[in-house]
Design a protein around this motif. Structure first.
Motif, PDB file in Angstrom:
ATOM      1  N   PHE A 238       0.845  -1.194   0.000  1.00 33.56           N
ATOM      2  CA  PHE A 238       0.000   0.000   0.000  1.00 33.56           C
ATOM      3  C   PHE A 238       0.880   1.244   0.000  1.00 33.56           C
ATOM      4  O   PHE A 238       1.702   1.441   0.907  1.00 33.56           O
ATOM      5  CB  PHE A 238      -0.924  -0.005   1.216  1.00 33.56           C
ATOM      6  CG  PHE A 238      -1.850  -1.202   1.258  1.00 33.56           C
ATOM      7  CD1 PHE A 238      -2.925  -1.298   0.363  1.00 33.56           C
ATOM      8  CD2 PHE A 238      -1.632  -2.244   2.147  1.00 33.56           C
ATOM      9  CE1 PHE A 238      -3.762  -2.412   0.379  1.00 33.56           C
ATOM     10  CE2 PHE A 238      -2.471  -3.351   2.172  1.00 33.56           C
ATOM     11  CZ  PHE A 238      -3.534  -3.435   1.282  1.00 33.56           C
TER      12      PHE A 238
ATOM     13  N   ASP B 280      -0.328   5.626  -4.033  1.00 32.84           N
ATOM     14  CA  ASP B 280      -1.033   5.375  -5.288  1.00 32.84           C
ATOM     15  C   ASP B 280      -2.317   4.556  -5.122  1.00 32.84           C
ATOM     16  O   ASP B 280      -3.228   4.664  -5.926  1.00 32.84           O
ATOM     17  CB  ASP B 280      -0.118   4.639  -6.284  1.00 32.84           C
ATOM     18  CG  ASP B 280       1.070   5.498  -6.680  1.00 32.84           C
ATOM     19  OD1 ASP B 280       0.929   6.744  -6.628  1.00 32.84           O
ATOM     20  OD2 ASP B 280       2.129   4.931  -7.009  1.00 32.84           O
ATOM     21  N   ASN B 281      -2.357   3.674  -4.129  1.00 33.35           N
ATOM     22  CA  ASN B 281      -3.555   2.829  -4.002  1.00 33.35           C
ATOM     23  C   ASN B 281      -4.196   2.895  -2.615  1.00 33.35           C
ATOM     24  O   ASN B 281      -5.177   2.201  -2.354  1.00 33.35           O
ATOM     25  CB  ASN B 281      -3.206   1.359  -4.338  1.00 33.35           C
ATOM     26  CG  ASN B 281      -2.191   0.759  -3.369  1.00 33.35           C
ATOM     27  OD1 ASN B 281      -1.655   1.457  -2.512  1.00 33.35           O
ATOM     28  ND2 ASN B 281      -1.926  -0.530  -3.501  1.00 33.35           N
TER      29      ASN B 281
ATOM     30  N   ALA C  86      -8.011   4.086  -2.212  1.00 33.16           N
ATOM     31  CA  ALA C  86      -8.934   3.099  -2.793  1.00 33.16           C
ATOM     32  C   ALA C  86      -8.960   1.792  -2.004  1.00 33.16           C
ATOM     33  O   ALA C  86      -9.827   0.952  -2.225  1.00 33.16           O
ATOM     34  CB  ALA C  86      -8.524   2.826  -4.249  1.00 33.16           C
ATOM     35  N   SER C  87      -7.991   1.622  -1.101  1.00 32.63           N
ATOM     36  CA  SER C  87      -7.892   0.348  -0.372  1.00 32.63           C
ATOM     37  C   SER C  87      -8.452   0.414   1.048  1.00 32.63           C
ATOM     38  O   SER C  87      -8.569  -0.616   1.722  1.00 32.63           O
ATOM     39  CB  SER C  87      -6.412  -0.081  -0.280  1.00 32.63           C
ATOM     40  OG  SER C  87      -5.832  -0.139  -1.557  1.00 32.63           O
TER      41      SER C  87
END
Ligand code: AHR
Length: 362
Positions: free
Chosen positions: A349, A352-353, A356-357
């Motif tokens: 993680f 960048d993500n 959304a996670s």
């Protein structure tokens, strides 16, 4: 457990572990000399891609000499959990309970409250109840004797998420298998993130997990060995934070005072990283700017901290063991060969993500 010692699967792309040769770094609160080199330019980690998961190892023997499991229905199953003091542990227990309930299996769970003596007595109590299967999440490698006792009592034991001392309890013999993440690889992945965060020039405070726990041993080894590639990156002090937020915070407070020139913190789990972030703020510094923080787990608060820019990255260590634990048990009951080491796949993680996670996290 050093997965390097196990030959990789033929024909499968293999993550290079060359950076992990040797072992080093300071520990137990001892101080090392301050970082010397100019760092960045000479640090190959600073521009390296995430090395990702290690591949499932091959050459792993199957569990041929462990107690057999012949019953396939009406099983009594027990789970010795080592603690319930953080979201990771709660998620692991919930995953085990959820899977047991899906399969109509009654699962007896004990909680050792992060106390090694209590876990040993919990397991002795469970052995006396003679369950058909015993899952154990060992607090440290030192509970190997009681794992061996369970095997000697004829109970198939499956270790979850942490390992025990193989000199005492033999995989495939005293216990069936250990299902876990590759902790050395996690340490290496964290080192690559730390190098990216700092440009390969950092004076690092390392917050270790519980002394004697296999993830603490291996995450230290993976990280410390990897940063040897970079003369500008040094662990200036390393100390046990017991995998908890409160201890992580108090240890970080002390170490930030004794090492005011520290520029980064590597925490062996998110809870300690979150405690460390609070400690950084308490001394008027800005986490993510003045002090870069990298950790391991991927719990919801950790991922939120990544999204907020306070935590640079967290390497996933999934606690969702239920499906794999019970399918491995079913394979074993059905007479299928079960390898004595089963390695989870984990993600990473970063900014960048992370946003959304968050929702899917525990
Ligand atoms: O064994 C896995 C580790 O133990 C997790 O990283 C940590 O959060 C937990 O307590």
């Amino acid at each position: 457990m050093d997965l390097k010692k196990i030959a990789p699967l033929a024909g499968v792309a293999v993550v290079s572990l060359s950076l992990l040769a040797g072992c080093g770094g300071s520990s137990g609160g001892s101080s090392a000399p301050a970082a010397g080199g100019s760092g960045g330019a000479a640090c190959p980690l600073a521009t390296a891609a995430d090395p990702g998961n290690s591949e499932a190892p091959s050459g792993v023997p199957t569990a041929d000499k462990a107690p057999k499991l012949t019953k396939t229905s009406g099983l009594t199953v027990a789970f010795s959990q080592n603690a319930s003091n953080n979201p990771w542990r709660l998620a692991e227990t919930a995953s085990m309970q959820e899977e047991a309930s899906k399969q109509g299996i009654k699962l007896t769970v004990t909680d050792a409250n992060n106390d090694q003596s209590k876990q040993i007595s919990d397991i002795k109590g469970l052995i006396a109840q003679k369950p058909d299967v015993l899952f154990i999440a060992p607090i440290t490698e030192q509970i190997a004797n009681v794992v061996k006792d369970a095997g000697a009592a004829g109970i198939p034991v499956f270790l979850l998420d942490r390992d025990v001392d193989h000199n005492v309890a033999k995989p495939g013999q005293d216990f069936v298998t250990v299902i876990q993440s590759d902790f050395i690889q996690e340490g290496k992945r964290a080192a690559v993130q730390m190098a990216a965060a700092t440009g390969g020039n950092a004076k690092i405070i390392e917050l270790e997990g519980t002394t004697g726990a296999s993830p603490a041993i291996d995450r230290k080894k993976g990280f410390d060995d990897a940063i040897k590639e970079c003369s500008g990156m040094q662990v200036v002090v390393s100390q046990d934070g017991d995998f908890t937020r409160a201890k992580g915070q108090s240890v970080a407070e002390t170490l930030l005072q004794s090492h005011p020139d520290a520029t980064a913190i590597y925490a062996h789990n998110d809870e300690m990283a979150l405690g460390a972030i609070a400690a950084v703020k308490a001394i008027g510094k800005v986490p993510g700017q003045d002090i870069k923080v990298v950790s391991i787990d991927g719990e919801k608060d950790g991922i939120k901290a990544v999204a907020a820019g306070e935590l640079y990255a967290t390497v996933e260590c999934s606690p969702r063991f239920g499906p794999l634990a019970f399918s491995t048990m079913a394979d074993y009951a059905g007479g299928k060969p079960v390898p004595t080491l089963i390695v989870n796949k984990d993600q990473l993680f970063t900014k960048d993500n992370a946003a959304a996670s968050v929702d899917a996290a525990y």
